[in-house]
Design an enzyme around this catalytic site. Structure first.
Site, short mmCIF file in Angstrom:
data_model
loop_
_atom_site.label_atom_id
_atom_site.label_comp_id
_atom_site.label_asym_id
_atom_site.label_seq_id
_atom_site.Cartn_x
_atom_site.Cartn_y
_atom_site.Cartn_z
N LYS A 82 0.84 -1.21 0.00
CA LYS A 82 0.00 0.00 0.00
C LYS A 82 0.86 1.24 0.00
O LYS A 82 0.65 2.18 -0.75
CB LYS A 82 -0.92 0.01 1.23
CG LYS A 82 -2.12 -0.90 1.09
CD LYS A 82 -3.23 -0.23 0.33
CE LYS A 82 -3.80 -0.89 -0.87
NZ LYS A 82 -3.30 -2.02 -1.50
N GLU A 112 2.77 1.68 -3.39
CA GLU A 112 2.00 1.97 -4.62
C GLU A 112 1.35 3.33 -4.60
O GLU A 112 1.12 3.91 -5.65
CB GLU A 112 0.99 0.88 -4.94
CG GLU A 112 -0.07 0.62 -3.92
CD GLU A 112 -1.05 -0.46 -4.40
OE1 GLU A 112 -1.22 -0.63 -5.61
OE2 GLU A 112 -1.65 -1.11 -3.55
N HIS A 156 18.97 -11.30 10.04
CA HIS A 156 19.79 -12.09 9.10
C HIS A 156 20.22 -11.26 7.91
O HIS A 156 20.28 -11.75 6.79
CB HIS A 156 18.99 -13.33 8.66
CG HIS A 156 18.67 -14.24 9.80
ND1 HIS A 156 19.57 -15.12 10.35
CD2 HIS A 156 17.55 -14.34 10.56
CE1 HIS A 156 19.02 -15.75 11.37
NE2 HIS A 156 17.79 -15.31 11.51
N LYS A 213 -5.50 -0.63 -12.67
CA LYS A 213 -6.39 -1.28 -11.71
C LYS A 213 -6.45 -2.77 -11.95
O LYS A 213 -6.50 -3.57 -11.02
CB LYS A 213 -7.81 -0.69 -11.81
CG LYS A 213 -8.80 -1.29 -10.81
CD LYS A 213 -8.37 -1.03 -9.37
CE LYS A 213 -9.29 -1.69 -8.39
NZ LYS A 213 -8.78 -1.60 -6.99
C1 AGP Z 1 -3.47 -3.67 -5.04
O1 AGP Z 1 -3.53 -2.40 -4.35
C2 AGP Z 1 -2.93 -3.52 -6.41
N1 AGP Z 1 -3.72 -2.62 -7.14
C3 AGP Z 1 -2.63 -4.84 -7.10
O2 AGP Z 1 -1.60 -5.47 -6.38
C4 AGP Z 1 -3.80 -5.85 -7.22
O3 AGP Z 1 -4.12 -6.37 -5.96
C5 AGP Z 1 -3.32 -6.99 -8.12
O4 AGP Z 1 -3.02 -6.45 -9.39
C6 AGP Z 1 -4.38 -8.10 -8.28
O5 AGP Z 1 -5.51 -7.59 -8.92
P1 AGP Z 1 -6.86 -8.48 -8.91
O6 AGP Z 1 -7.23 -8.64 -7.47
O7 AGP Z 1 -7.84 -7.71 -9.71
O8 AGP Z 1 -6.51 -9.81 -9.53
#
Ligand code: AGP
Length: 607
Positions: A485, A488, A504, A602
């Site tokens: 989080k 990104e 480690h 997204k």
């Molecule tokens: C999460 O904040 C991201 N946008 C990304 O990691 C996302 O969870 C991942 O691309 C998976 O997407 P989905 O759940 O639509 O498969």
């Protein structure tokens, strides 16, 4: 990823296309274009944002009622007006927009060159336009034949909307592996990559399957199979209201969706609990009893849900769990013996790696379960079983409410599996369900009482360039999500580390004031994490902790964030709220485009 909108009906298409594309901006894009049937098909394209396209067409008389629009996320060919969609065949007979990747486009370019075709762009999409045109002219059987032949010839993924010069009052749609939805209203017919683009106009939709095509006329849609035969389909109602796809007064979609979590968690819980029993409509306990091993496969945040679920399922049901990143799983040649059960977690239900992993698992004979948020998405439709999260449309690129509802579904799955395996008695089963039902209120409590506290520390941490998140077991699993989080939405580099692993090697990175977020909820091991935090603090680290108040960490923590108590398995649902808020406020104070962070999409519908 790319966004597609098409309209064919009574109203001016240009307004509907631009409005729809703006609702798909969250998918991430770098150029945009539309094609409208006026006297001829007129095409307008621009590099960058939709506002650039609006500037281009502001003095144009565009009254046509049939058209297509596209926001492009560059895969083949750099972001440019030349490479923006729509693309046309050489003589303008075929105009189309496309979402996906044509894997054999080079081979097809050579084929089409031999038949006199030339190319003006660097895209794989232009190949599609010329290939459809090639079959259209060669076999003279009209649009559906040309499209079907193209679908048979092409390798890769696509969702396309096509206009034919000689069929001015029709839009043609076809898909394979990329998302597409068809909408219907009294004003006309719609095609779109995702629901928010058309929700303002209709909630009556049709789902088109892979290798099917559809003809959108002014007031109806006709579906075809690969043989060109008509297929009857029933329309469905989407119960997302338009406000869900708008911001409703919040500054960003992300903070809106963070605050929606108590409500959608409650909706999701109650969709599976009837009279204090878990009811998975399409999976019964006899099926669960047969499971010998669970694979959980996903990407990004959905993978982090899997890591949390892995600990819980093993602890509760004593069934072994392997959690894998989809892009690894699909090429790992996993060992499947018998009675494997593969769970694919995906908000969009369209993530290419997760869809491919699902297909790989099915090919190997495993039973598959999809935990998805988008009804009718590819992963939902191809899995043997599907459990829907009821998060509603999630617009912000950084997932929050979908993540929380995925956790709920996985808790319920773990409890149901444990019951089916007779690992828990009826009393514990009931207690667990009772505790899950309290999570919405406990989530709301954090949102009502900790936001200011978190906003304050967020401003302080926003100046740092690095951060570490540490925890053990479930606390480590949710630390993974906290770290992602932050990365990104704030562009601050961070790492999540198993607290016991820090010494480690990585502890060498701890300097004066390096922020370390300690996650402490598991009563049987929290002292271990505290001693790891002491090690960090003695090297100058700045310690921020997230924990229930009953755990005294005042001696080591520079800044405490408290969460309500809950059953040990369910702490990820409460810890993730401060982690989301922290990332959000740090992002805002750093002036980042929090809903659409750079380089991110997204839904990653390409490899
Ligand atoms: C999460 O904040 C991201 N946008 C990304 O990691 C996302 O969870 C991942 O691309 C998976 O997407 P989905 O759940 O639509 O498969």
């Amino acid at each position: 990823m790319c966004g597609i909108v098409g309209f064919n009906g009574k109203n001016k298409a240009v307004d509907i296309l631009l409005d729809g594309l703006s609702k798909l901006e969250y998918r991430g894009y770098d150029s945009v274009g539309i094609a409208i049937k006026e006297k001829d098909i007129e095409i307008y394209k621009a590099k960058g944002k939709i506002v650039n396209l609006k500037e281009k067409i502001k003095d144009k008389e565009l009254n046509g009622t049939c058209g297509i629009g596209h926001t492009r996320w560059a895969t083949h060919g750099e972001p440019s007006e030349k490479n923006a969609h729509p693309h046309i065949s050489n003589d303008g007979n075929v105009t189309l927009v496309h979402n996906g990747i044509i894997e054999n486009y080079q081979e097809l370019i050579e084929k089409l060159h031999k038949h006199g075709y030339t190319f003006y762009s660097d895209t794989d999409t232009e190949v599609l336009a010329n290939l459809i045109d090639y079959y259209y002219k060669k076999y003279k059987m009209g649009p559906i034949d040309a499209i079907n032949r193209t679908m048979v010839r092409v390798r890769g993924s696509y969702a396309i909307v096509v206009m034919f010069k000689e069929y001015p009052d029709e839009l043609w749609v076809a898909k394979k592996d990329s998302p597409m939805i068809i909408g219907e209203s009294k004003d006309g017919m719609y095609a779109a990559s995702d629901v928010p683009a058309i929700l303002k106009y209709t909630n009556t939709v049709y789902y088109i399957n892979d290798m099917e095509a559809a003809c959108l006329k002014k007031n109806k849609v006709v579906f075809y199979d690969l043989n060109g035969d008509v297929i009857k389909k029933e329309s469905k109602k989407i119960d997302w209201d338009i406000s869900s796809a708008e911001k409703e007064g919040y500054e960003h979609f992300m903070i809106k969706e963070i605050h929606e979590q108590p409500g959608v968690i409650e909706k999701t819980i109650h969709s599976f609990i009837n009279d204090n029993k878990i009811v998975f409509n399409n999976i019964d306990r006899d099926e669960l009893k047969k499971i010998d091993e669970v694979y959980i496969v996903a990407c990004g945040s959905a993978y982090h849900v899997g890591v949390c679920a892995g600990y819980i399922i093993e602890d509760l049901s004593r069934v072994s769990v392997k959690v894998d990143i989809a892009s690894e799983f699909r090429y790992r040649n996993p060992i499947f013996r018998k009675n494997e059960f593969v769970i694919i977690i995906s908000q969009s239900g369209e993530t290419a790696d997760s869809l491919a992993a699902l297909r790989e698992a099915k090919k190997m004979g495993a039973k598959t379960l999809a935990v998805v948020n988008v009804v009718g998405s590819s992963i939902a439709r191809e899995a043997d079983y599907v459990l829907y999260t009821l998060a509603g449309p999630e617009i912000a690129v950084a997932t929050t409410k979908a993540f929380s509802t995925q956790l709920i579904v996985m808790y319920l799955f773990a409890i149901e599996l444990s019951r089916a395996k007779k690992q828990i008695k009826a009393t514990e089963y009931k207690e667990l369900i009772e505790e899950i039902k309290l999570l919405p209120d406990k989530t709301k409590y954090i949102l009502d009482n900790e936001v200011k506290n978190i906003q304050k520390i967020g401003d302080k941490l926003s100046t740092f360039q690095d951060a570490f998140y540490i925890g053990r077991r479930l606390d480590y699993a949710i630390a993974l999500e906290g770290s992602l989080k932050l990365k990104e939405v704030s562009y601050i580099h961070s790492e999540a580390y198993a607290a016991g692993e820090l010494k480690h090697g990585t502890i060498s990175l701890i300097e004066e004031n390096t922020p370390v977020i300690g996650i402490i909820s598991q009563e049987d091991i929290y002292e271990k994490t505290i001693s790891n935090l002491v090690e960090v603090k003695s090297r100058g680290g700045y310690i921020l902790t997230i924990s229930p108040k009953k755990i005294d960490i005042s001696k080591v923590s520079n800044y405490e964030i408290h969460i309500p108590e809950t059953y040990k398995y369910f702490y990820p649902s409460l810890i993730v709220i401060p982690l989301q808020l922290l990332s959000y406020y740090i992002s805002v104070s750093r002036g980042v485009d929090v809903d659409k962070p750079r380089n991110l999409a997204k839904s990653v519908t390409v490899e």
